[in-house]
Each structure stands twice: as C-alpha cells, then as structure tokens.
Write a protein that holds these residues in place. Structure first.
Motif, PDB file in Angstrom:
ATOM      1  N   PHE A  60       0.834  -1.202   0.000  1.00 54.97           N
ATOM      2  CA  PHE A  60       0.000   0.000   0.000  1.00 54.97           C
ATOM      3  C   PHE A  60       0.876   1.262   0.000  1.00 54.97           C
ATOM      4  CE2 PHE A  60      -3.706  -2.574   1.525  1.00 54.97           C
ATOM      5  CZ  PHE A  60      -4.579  -2.176   0.527  1.00 54.97           C
ATOM      6  N   GLY A  61       2.024   1.184   0.677  1.00 54.40           N
ATOM      7  CA  GLY A  61       2.982   2.291   0.635  1.00 54.40           C
ATOM      8  C   GLY A  61       3.508   2.508  -0.773  1.00 54.40           C
ATOM      9  N   PHE A  62       3.848   1.392  -1.466  1.00 56.52           N
ATOM     10  CA  PHE A  62       4.275   1.473  -2.868  1.00 56.52           C
ATOM     11  C   PHE A  62       3.186   2.110  -3.730  1.00 56.52           C
ATOM     12  CE2 PHE A  62       7.016  -2.627  -2.367  1.00 56.52           C
ATOM     13  CZ  PHE A  62       7.998  -1.898  -1.720  1.00 56.52           C
ATOM     14  N   LEU A  63       1.953   1.631  -3.535  1.00 59.59           N
ATOM     15  CA  LEU A  63       0.827   2.141  -4.318  1.00 59.59           C
ATOM     16  C   LEU A  63       0.642   3.644  -4.123  1.00 59.59           C
ATOM     17  CD1 LEU A  63      -1.765  -0.731  -3.774  1.00 59.59           C
ATOM     18  CD2 LEU A  63      -0.891   0.036  -5.983  1.00 59.59           C
ATOM     19  N   THR A  64       0.860   4.102  -2.901  1.00 59.46           N
ATOM     20  CA  THR A  64       0.723   5.527  -2.611  1.00 59.46           C
ATOM     21  C   THR A  64       1.761   6.341  -3.366  1.00 59.46           C
ATOM     22  OG1 THR A  64      -0.158   5.066  -0.401  1.00 59.46           O
ATOM     23  CG2 THR A  64       0.709   7.278  -0.787  1.00 59.46           C
ATOM     24  N   ILE A  65       3.033   5.962  -3.223  1.00 58.12           N
ATOM     25  CA  ILE A  65       4.102   6.773  -3.804  1.00 58.12           C
ATOM     26  C   ILE A  65       4.108   6.707  -5.325  1.00 58.12           C
ATOM     27  CG2 ILE A  65       5.975   5.047  -3.660  1.00 58.12           C
ATOM     28  CD1 ILE A  65       6.307   8.768  -2.830  1.00 58.12           C
ATOM     29  N   PHE A  66       3.934   5.492  -5.890  1.00 61.69           N
ATOM     30  CA  PHE A  66       3.945   5.369  -7.347  1.00 61.69           C
ATOM     31  C   PHE A  66       2.606   5.781  -7.957  1.00 61.69           C
ATOM     32  CE2 PHE A  66       7.269   2.167  -6.191  1.00 61.69           C
ATOM     33  CZ  PHE A  66       8.346   2.896  -6.686  1.00 61.69           C
ATOM     34  N   GLY A  67       1.527   5.618  -7.195  1.00 56.41           N
ATOM     35  CA  GLY A  67       0.214   6.067  -7.662  1.00 56.41           C
ATOM     36  C   GLY A  67       0.161   7.577  -7.799  1.00 56.41           C
ATOM     37  N   ILE A  68       0.675   8.286  -6.788  1.00 54.25           N
ATOM     38  CA  ILE A  68       0.726   9.751  -6.843  1.00 54.25           C
ATOM     39  C   ILE A  68       1.603  10.201  -8.012  1.00 54.25           C
ATOM     40  CG2 ILE A  68       1.585  11.817  -5.656  1.00 54.25           C
ATOM     41  CD1 ILE A  68       0.634  10.497  -3.021  1.00 54.25           C
ATOM     42  N   SER A  69       2.754   9.522  -8.162  1.00 50.54           N
ATOM     43  CA  SER A  69       3.651   9.845  -9.282  1.00 50.54           C
ATOM     44  C   SER A  69       2.941   9.598 -10.607  1.00 50.54           C
ATOM     45  CB  SER A  69       4.918   8.983  -9.222  1.00 50.54           C
ATOM     46  OG  SER A  69       5.590   9.169  -8.007  1.00 50.54           O
ATOM     47  N   GLY A  70       2.189   8.493 -10.663  1.00 49.68           N
ATOM     48  CA  GLY A  70       1.453   8.163 -11.880  1.00 49.68           C
ATOM     49  C   GLY A  70       0.407   9.199 -12.225  1.00 49.68           C
ATOM     50  N   ILE A  71      -0.317   9.681 -11.207  1.00 49.21           N
ATOM     51  CA  ILE A  71      -1.345  10.709 -11.439  1.00 49.21           C
ATOM     52  C   ILE A  71      -0.693  11.988 -11.960  1.00 49.21           C
ATOM     53  CG2 ILE A  71      -2.970  12.259 -10.291  1.00 49.21           C
ATOM     54  CD1 ILE A  71      -3.625   9.885  -8.404  1.00 49.21           C
ATOM     55  N   ILE A  72       0.386  12.396 -11.305  1.00 51.85           N
ATOM     56  CA  ILE A  72       1.072  13.623 -11.720  1.00 51.85           C
ATOM     57  C   ILE A  72       1.576  13.495 -13.155  1.00 51.85           C
ATOM     58  CG2 ILE A  72       3.104  15.077 -11.318  1.00 51.85           C
ATOM     59  CD1 ILE A  72       2.740  14.426  -8.303  1.00 51.85           C
ATOM     60  N   ILE A  73       2.244  12.365 -13.441  1.00 58.02           N
ATOM     61  CA  ILE A  73       2.828  12.170 -14.773  1.00 58.02           C
ATOM     62  C   ILE A  73       1.748  12.020 -15.838  1.00 58.02           C
ATOM     63  CG2 ILE A  73       4.157  10.544 -16.183  1.00 58.02           C
ATOM     64  CD1 ILE A  73       5.973  10.130 -13.742  1.00 58.02           C
ATOM     65  N   THR A  74       0.708  11.233 -15.532  1.00 58.34           N
ATOM     66  CA  THR A  74      -0.331  10.970 -16.532  1.00 58.34           C
ATOM     67  C   THR A  74      -1.137  12.217 -16.870  1.00 58.34           C
ATOM     68  OG1 THR A  74      -0.524   8.682 -15.772  1.00 58.34           O
ATOM     69  CG2 THR A  74      -2.333   9.545 -17.092  1.00 58.34           C
ATOM     70  N   TYR A  75      -1.537  12.956 -15.857  1.00 54.26           N
ATOM     71  CA  TYR A  75      -2.432  14.080 -16.095  1.00 54.26           C
ATOM     72  C   TYR A  75      -1.720  15.422 -16.300  1.00 54.26           C
ATOM     73  CZ  TYR A  75      -6.059  10.764 -15.031  1.00 54.26           C
ATOM     74  OH  TYR A  75      -6.874   9.668 -15.062  1.00 54.26           O
ATOM     75  N   PHE A  76      -0.423  15.450 -16.018  1.00 55.42           N
ATOM     76  CA  PHE A  76       0.337  16.678 -16.265  1.00 55.42           C
ATOM     77  C   PHE A  76       1.533  16.387 -17.170  1.00 55.42           C
ATOM     78  CE2 PHE A  76      -1.730  17.096 -12.137  1.00 55.42           C
ATOM     79  CZ  PHE A  76      -2.422  18.284 -12.300  1.00 55.42           C
ATOM     80  N   SER A  77       1.363  15.373 -18.038  1.00 57.90           N
ATOM     81  CA  SER A  77       2.479  14.893 -18.852  1.00 57.90           C
ATOM     82  C   SER A  77       3.054  15.958 -19.776  1.00 57.90           C
ATOM     83  CB  SER A  77       2.042  13.677 -19.673  1.00 57.90           C
ATOM     84  OG  SER A  77       0.920  14.000 -20.467  1.00 57.90           O
ATOM     85  N   ARG A  78       2.214  16.774 -20.367  1.00 58.92           N
ATOM     86  CA  ARG A  78       2.721  17.788 -21.295  1.00 58.92           C
ATOM     87  C   ARG A  78       3.612  18.810 -20.593  1.00 58.92           C
ATOM     88  NH1 ARG A  78      -2.578  19.029 -25.094  1.00 58.92           N
ATOM     89  NH2 ARG A  78      -2.690  16.945 -26.016  1.00 58.92           N
ATOM     90  N   ALA A  79       3.248  19.121 -19.352  1.00 61.51           N
ATOM     91  CA  ALA A  79       4.063  20.072 -18.599  1.00 61.51           C
ATOM     92  C   ALA A  79       5.359  19.427 -18.120  1.00 61.51           C
ATOM     93  CB  ALA A  79       3.275  20.601 -17.407  1.00 61.51           C
ATOM     94  N   VAL A  80       5.296  18.127 -17.789  1.00 59.20           N
ATOM     95  CA  VAL A  80       6.456  17.428 -17.223  1.00 59.20           C
ATOM     96  C   VAL A  80       7.472  17.033 -18.288  1.00 59.20           C
ATOM     97  CG1 VAL A  80       7.172  15.330 -16.003  1.00 59.20           C
ATOM     98  CG2 VAL A  80       5.156  16.568 -15.250  1.00 59.20           C
ATOM     99  N   ILE A  81       6.986  16.610 -19.453  1.00 64.05           N
ATOM    100  CA  ILE A  81       7.873  16.008 -20.452  1.00 64.05           C
ATOM    101  C   ILE A  81       8.986  16.958 -20.909  1.00 64.05           C
ATOM    102  CG2 ILE A  81       6.518  16.620 -22.511  1.00 64.05           C
ATOM    103  CD1 ILE A  81       7.169  13.722 -23.491  1.00 64.05           C
ATOM    104  N   SER A  82       8.710  18.241 -20.951  1.00 60.46           N
ATOM    105  CA  SER A  82       9.731  19.191 -21.396  1.00 60.46           C
ATOM    106  C   SER A  82      10.878  19.315 -20.387  1.00 60.46           C
ATOM    107  CB  SER A  82       9.096  20.567 -21.642  1.00 60.46           C
ATOM    108  OG  SER A  82       8.511  21.051 -20.451  1.00 60.46           O
ATOM    109  N   TYR A  83      10.624  18.909 -19.129  1.00 53.95           N
ATOM    110  CA  TYR A  83      11.658  19.017 -18.098  1.00 53.95           C
ATOM    111  C   TYR A  83      12.463  17.729 -17.919  1.00 53.95           C
ATOM    112  CZ  TYR A  83       9.266  23.317 -16.734  1.00 53.95           C
ATOM    113  OH  TYR A  83       8.704  24.560 -16.729  1.00 53.95           O
ATOM    114  N   ILE A  84      12.041  16.632 -18.580  1.00 57.21           N
ATOM    115  CA  ILE A  84      12.705  15.340 -18.399  1.00 57.21           C
ATOM    116  C   ILE A  84      14.205  15.402 -18.678  1.00 57.21           C
ATOM    117  CG2 ILE A  84      12.857  12.973 -19.329  1.00 57.21           C
ATOM    118  CD1 ILE A  84      10.635  13.279 -17.348  1.00 57.21           C
TER     119      ILE A  84
END
Length: 197
Positions: A60-84
């Motif tokens: 559940f700890g894994f799900l929290t940390i990677f789930g939050i990361s997944g939400i941020i990356i999935t729904y804000f991908s256009r903003a994030v990808i330029s900074y990769i």
C-alpha cells in the motif's frame, strides 16, 4: 482501449525494479527490525499471516508513492515532459557528486528513527513502503521513465493503471520476502544483512 501487454510489462518492470541497490540499503533494516529476532513461536500459520500483513501494508505504501507519481505524470504529462532532459542531467550531476564524496571515504547516510516502530504498529509497515519507494527512485528512475514514455503514447486509463501494476509488481516481491523473513526465524534477515555491504 487498455493495452494488456503494456500493463504486463509494467508489472514485470516493477517486480524487477524491487531488486535495486538504492532500495537494498533500507531492506536489511526492515528485515532485522521486524523479523530479525528468533521467536519460540512454532506456529507457521501465525508467521505466514504476520508476513502477509506486513507485505500487503508495504505494498500500500508502494501504491501511494507510485500512484501519486502516476497521477502527476499521466495528467500533467505535457508540462512534465519538457523538463525530463533537465531532470536527467540534474540527477546525473547529483550521482556524480555522491560518487565523489563516497570515493573520498566519507559516508552518506540518512538517519531514520525506528524506536517507535513495532510489529503491532501496522502504520509503520505502510511508512516503510513509502520510504522504500522513495529510496528506489534513485536507481529505478530509468525503468520508471521508460514506463512513463510509453504511458504518454497510450490513453490516460492505461497510463495510470501501468503505475498501479508497477507498484503491485514490486509489492509481490516484497510480499514473498516478508513471508520468507517471518517464517525463517531471523535466518533470512541475518543472511541479507551480512550480504548488504
């Protein structure tokens, strides 16, 4: 449409990502703290149950940390990808600095207080899942970013599910390790601790 093959890839990647050097630093502490002592309790069922509960809560700890990361990356991908590219460069510089510091003979350590943790405090297992996930990012970021890059080419649902399955893949291995540690009466904890250096 959900891409089943990609989701399977994400699950396998998470399983493999469990075995990383960064996470291995905190794994012996987890095993010795919770399962390192030999017990007189010979009930295998109780030991398996304890290991199962611990493994699930860590997951559940894994799900929290990677789930939050997944939400941020999935729904804000256009903003994030330029900074990769800049994130990769920054991490590379940071790793070089850490490497140079270690080569000089100095120790880089983070003090995690465990005196208030106990097997009865189930929340501490959940906390460890978050700590292990964060620690693993340093070594598993290329794997995580490979899932991220593929997720960008898929729909939002598949992208988010991929991060969940990545977490579950890592959680499955932690579940196996926790049950093995709980039933080995401290043997596994001692072996991994001696191997860790």
């Amino acid at each position: 449409m959900v891409d089943v093959i990609f989701l399977l890839f994400a699950f396998i990647a998470g399983s493999i990502a469990f075995f990383n050097v960064c996470g291995a630093v905190v794994l012996p502490a987890y095993l010795t703290h919770y399962f390192g002592k030999e017990t007189k309790d010979k009930k295998i069922k109780k030991s398996v149950t304890n290991g199962l509960i611990a493994g699930i809560l860590v997951t559940f700890g894994f799900l929290t940390i990677f789930g939050i990361s997944g939400i941020i990356i999935t729904y804000f991908s256009r903003a994030v990808i330029s900074y990769i590219p800049w994130i990769n460069v920054g991490l590379g510089v940071l790793l070089i600095i850490f490497g140079l510091v270690v080569m000089t003979g100095r120790n880089i350590a983070f003090n995690i207080k465990t005196k208030n943790l106990s097997v009865k405090n189930n929340f501490s297992f959940y906390n460890f899942g978050i700590v292990y996930g964060l620690a693993s990012f340093g070594c598993t970021l290329p794997v995580f970013l490979s899932i991220f890059s593929i997720a960008l080419a898929t729909d939002a649902t598949t992208g988010f599910l991929s991060f969940i399955l990545y977490s579950l893949g890592m959680g499955l291995i932690m579940l196996i390790v926790s049950i093995a540690a709980a039933t080995s009466k401290g043997l596994l904890a001692r072996k991994i601790t001696s191997f860790a250096p």
